[in-house]
Design a protein around this motif. Sequence first.
Motif, PDB file in Angstrom:
ATOM      1  N   THR A  15       8.782   6.512  20.593  1.00 23.53           N
ATOM      2  CA  THR A  15       7.906   7.579  20.098  1.00 23.53           C
ATOM      3  C   THR A  15       8.732   8.637  19.411  1.00 23.53           C
ATOM      4  OG1 THR A  15       8.040   8.678  22.234  1.00 23.53           O
ATOM      5  CG2 THR A  15       6.173   7.202  21.889  1.00 23.53           C
ATOM      6  N   GLU A  16       9.684   8.188  18.594  1.00 24.76           N
ATOM      7  CA  GLU A  16      10.625   9.135  18.025  1.00 24.76           C
ATOM      8  C   GLU A  16      10.520   9.206  16.513  1.00 24.76           C
ATOM      9  OE1 GLU A  16      14.991   9.954  19.659  1.00 24.76           O
ATOM     10  OE2 GLU A  16      14.962   8.346  18.182  1.00 24.76           O
ATOM     11  N   VAL A  17      10.635  10.436  16.037  1.00 24.30           N
ATOM     12  CA  VAL A  17      10.776  10.692  14.612  1.00 24.30           C
ATOM     13  C   VAL A  17      12.193  11.221  14.409  1.00 24.30           C
ATOM     14  CG1 VAL A  17       9.975  12.047  12.653  1.00 24.30           C
ATOM     15  CG2 VAL A  17       8.329  11.242  14.361  1.00 24.30           C
ATOM     16  N   THR A  18      12.947  10.563  13.565  1.00 25.85           N
ATOM     17  CA  THR A  18      14.327  10.996  13.341  1.00 25.85           C
ATOM     18  C   THR A  18      14.471  11.649  11.982  1.00 25.85           C
ATOM     19  OG1 THR A  18      14.940   8.821  12.462  1.00 25.85           O
ATOM     20  CG2 THR A  18      15.249   9.181  14.825  1.00 25.85           C
ATOM     21  N   GLN A  63      10.316   6.980  10.960  1.00 26.14           N
ATOM     22  CA  GLN A  63       9.580   6.712  12.193  1.00 26.14           C
ATOM     23  C   GLN A  63       9.290   5.221  12.263  1.00 26.14           C
ATOM     24  OE1 GLN A  63       6.145   5.676  12.426  1.00 26.14           O
ATOM     25  NE2 GLN A  63       5.556   5.894  10.273  1.00 26.14           N
ATOM     26  N   HIS A  64       9.337   4.693  13.495  1.00 22.98           N
ATOM     27  CA  HIS A  64       9.082   3.264  13.704  1.00 22.98           C
ATOM     28  C   HIS A  64       7.943   3.079  14.691  1.00 22.98           C
ATOM     29  CE1 HIS A  64      12.443   2.016  11.258  1.00 22.98           C
ATOM     30  NE2 HIS A  64      13.181   2.918  11.846  1.00 22.98           N
ATOM     31  N   MET A  65       6.959   3.965  14.609  1.00 23.97           N
ATOM     32  CA  MET A  65       5.809   3.883  15.510  1.00 23.97           C
ATOM     33  C   MET A  65       4.612   3.237  14.822  1.00 23.97           C
ATOM     34  SD  MET A  65       6.148   7.605  17.373  1.00 23.97           S
ATOM     35  CE  MET A  65       6.649   8.534  15.926  1.00 23.97           C
ATOM     36  N   GLY A  66       4.809   2.825  13.574  1.00 21.72           N
ATOM     37  CA  GLY A  66       3.698   2.227  12.846  1.00 21.72           C
ATOM     38  C   GLY A  66       2.671   3.244  12.382  1.00 21.72           C
ATOM     39  N   SER A  68       7.617   3.690   6.714  1.00 21.09           N
ATOM     40  CA  SER A  68       8.447   4.251   7.788  1.00 21.09           C
ATOM     41  C   SER A  68       9.331   5.404   7.332  1.00 21.09           C
ATOM     42  CB  SER A  68       9.373   3.162   8.354  1.00 21.09           C
ATOM     43  OG  SER A  68       8.638   2.099   8.870  1.00 21.09           O
ATOM     44  N   LEU A  69       9.445   5.573   6.028  1.00 19.91           N
ATOM     45  CA  LEU A  69      10.400   6.537   5.488  1.00 19.91           C
ATOM     46  C   LEU A  69       9.727   7.633   4.680  1.00 19.91           C
ATOM     47  CD1 LEU A  69      13.334   4.324   4.147  1.00 19.91           C
ATOM     48  CD2 LEU A  69      13.450   5.997   5.999  1.00 19.91           C
ATOM     49  N   LEU A  70      10.270   8.827   4.804  1.00 20.69           N
ATOM     50  CA  LEU A  70       9.791   9.951   4.009  1.00 20.69           C
ATOM     51  C   LEU A  70      11.004  10.768   3.594  1.00 20.69           C
ATOM     52  CD1 LEU A  70       7.184  11.439   3.056  1.00 20.69           C
ATOM     53  CD2 LEU A  70       7.372  12.835   5.122  1.00 20.69           C
ATOM     54  N   ASN A  71      11.098  11.042   2.311  1.00 22.06           N
ATOM     55  CA  ASN A  71      12.201  11.852   1.806  1.00 22.06           C
ATOM     56  C   ASN A  71      11.681  13.152   1.222  1.00 22.06           C
ATOM     57  OD1 ASN A  71      14.098   9.747   2.315  1.00 22.06           O
ATOM     58  ND2 ASN A  71      13.547   8.766   0.375  1.00 22.06           N
ATOM     59  N   LEU A  72      12.552  14.143   1.201  1.00 18.54           N
ATOM     60  CA  LEU A  72      12.236  15.395   0.510  1.00 18.54           C
ATOM     61  C   LEU A  72      13.431  15.731  -0.363  1.00 18.54           C
ATOM     62  CD1 LEU A  72      10.149  17.655   0.182  1.00 18.54           C
ATOM     63  CD2 LEU A  72      11.374  18.920   1.967  1.00 18.54           C
ATOM     64  N   HIS A  73      13.230  15.615  -1.683  1.00 19.74           N
ATOM     65  CA  HIS A  73      14.293  15.873  -2.642  1.00 19.74           C
ATOM     66  C   HIS A  73      14.287  17.350  -3.015  1.00 19.74           C
ATOM     67  CE1 HIS A  73      14.822  11.597  -2.819  1.00 19.74           C
ATOM     68  NE2 HIS A  73      13.570  11.409  -3.238  1.00 19.74           N
ATOM     69  N   TYR A  78      13.270  22.433   8.259  1.00 22.70           N
ATOM     70  CA  TYR A  78      12.300  21.523   7.649  1.00 22.70           C
ATOM     71  C   TYR A  78      11.984  20.418   8.653  1.00 22.70           C
ATOM     72  CZ  TYR A  78      12.709  24.126   3.418  1.00 22.70           C
ATOM     73  OH  TYR A  78      12.651  25.156   2.501  1.00 22.70           O
ATOM     74  N   LEU A  79      10.714  20.353   9.000  1.00 19.50           N
ATOM     75  CA  LEU A  79      10.253  19.428  10.018  1.00 19.50           C
ATOM     76  C   LEU A  79       9.467  18.287   9.401  1.00 19.50           C
ATOM     77  CD1 LEU A  79       8.862  22.067  12.538  1.00 19.50           C
ATOM     78  CD2 LEU A  79      10.948  20.737  12.822  1.00 19.50           C
ATOM     79  N   CYS A  80       9.702  17.123   9.947  1.00 21.73           N
ATOM     80  CA  CYS A  80       8.928  15.947   9.576  1.00 21.73           C
ATOM     81  C   CYS A  80       8.054  15.571  10.769  1.00 21.73           C
ATOM     82  CB  CYS A  80       9.870  14.801   9.220  1.00 21.73           C
ATOM     83  SG  CYS A  80       9.071  13.232   8.858  1.00 21.73           S
ATOM     84  N   ALA A  81       6.891  15.053  10.499  1.00 24.52           N
ATOM     85  CA  ALA A  81       6.008  14.591  11.561  1.00 24.52           C
ATOM     86  C   ALA A  81       5.298  13.326  11.102  1.00 24.52           C
ATOM     87  CB  ALA A  81       4.980  15.661  11.927  1.00 24.52           C
ATOM     88  N   SER A  82       4.772  12.579  12.067  1.00 21.12           N
ATOM     89  CA  SER A  82       3.980  11.409  11.725  1.00 21.12           C
ATOM     90  C   SER A  82       2.795  11.321  12.681  1.00 21.12           C
ATOM     91  CB  SER A  82       4.820  10.133  11.812  1.00 21.12           C
ATOM     92  OG  SER A  82       5.154   9.827  13.160  1.00 21.12           O
ATOM     93  N   SER A  83       1.765  10.620  12.253  1.00 19.00           N
ATOM     94  CA  SER A  83       0.595  10.454  13.108  1.00 19.00           C
ATOM     95  C   SER A  83      -0.109   9.154  12.781  1.00 19.00           C
ATOM     96  CB  SER A  83      -0.384  11.620  12.952  1.00 19.00           C
ATOM     97  OG  SER A  83      -1.067  11.543  11.710  1.00 19.00           O
ATOM     98  N   GLN A  84      -0.888   8.696  13.758  1.00 18.59           N
ATOM     99  CA  GLN A  84      -1.653   7.477  13.580  1.00 18.59           C
ATOM    100  C   GLN A  84      -3.089   7.778  13.964  1.00 18.59           C
ATOM    101  OE1 GLN A  84      -1.091   4.697  12.263  1.00 18.59           O
ATOM    102  NE2 GLN A  84      -2.570   3.236  13.065  1.00 18.59           N
TER     103      GLN A  84
END
Lengths: 115, 113
Positions: free
Chosen positions: A2-5, A25-28, A72-77, A89-95
């Motif tokens: 349950t990790e976002v890196t 994230q690898h939580m799908g 699974s990937l998100l970048n911020l240029h 700067y925080l990243c988050a994910s949700s399902q």
Amino acid sequence: DTEVTQTPKHLVMGMTNKKSLKCEQHMGHRAMYWYKQKAKKPPELMFVYSYEKLSINESVPSRFSPECPNSSLLNLHLHALQPEDSALYLCASSQDSGTGVYEQYFGPGTRLTVT
Amino acid sequence: AQSVSQHNHHVILSEAASLELGCNYSYGGTVNLFWYVQYPGQHLQLLLKYFSGDPLVKGIKGFEAEFIKSKFSFNLRKPSVQWSDTAEYFCAVSPYNTDKLIFGTGTRLQVFP
């Protein structure tokens, strides 16, 4: 898992530099988010990607450019930032559970300093 | 516009004292409600959440919150705080079936031994 890196943990950049922040994230999860958090303030939403497509842009300046290469990937240029862009700067994910509920999991953030 | 208010900006307590942090929101429709905690130097962690059903929800570390629909409130409580509860607490609201999470301004809790 349950990790976002997020990488890097810390970043110092000059106003003329180009750099990128990475989130994984690898939580799908099918939605991923970028937030900006200044000291002693709540997180402010910047961008939302849903199914790898940009669905929300909260009027963020063009010097911030998001990218979602895959689910699974998100970048911020970052390019030509200003000192006032220094923040966490925080990243988050949700399902979506199918019930209209989106529970967001947050990463540890990247502490950005613009000099 | 949707907004979330946290009335207590800074709360100072001694260990074993009881805690209640206020949270009110403005939104006319169905919402999902959350409390997040951010310990010093750590990332945001979900403390508890309310989606539907019993308005009294229990979270981790002995925290609970009560949703009062008529008051648009979702107050956080803990009967006896510990020094390790020192952190920033954020209430957040998500309109039903949306990706948006709207945070309150946060409450800084300091617990002294």
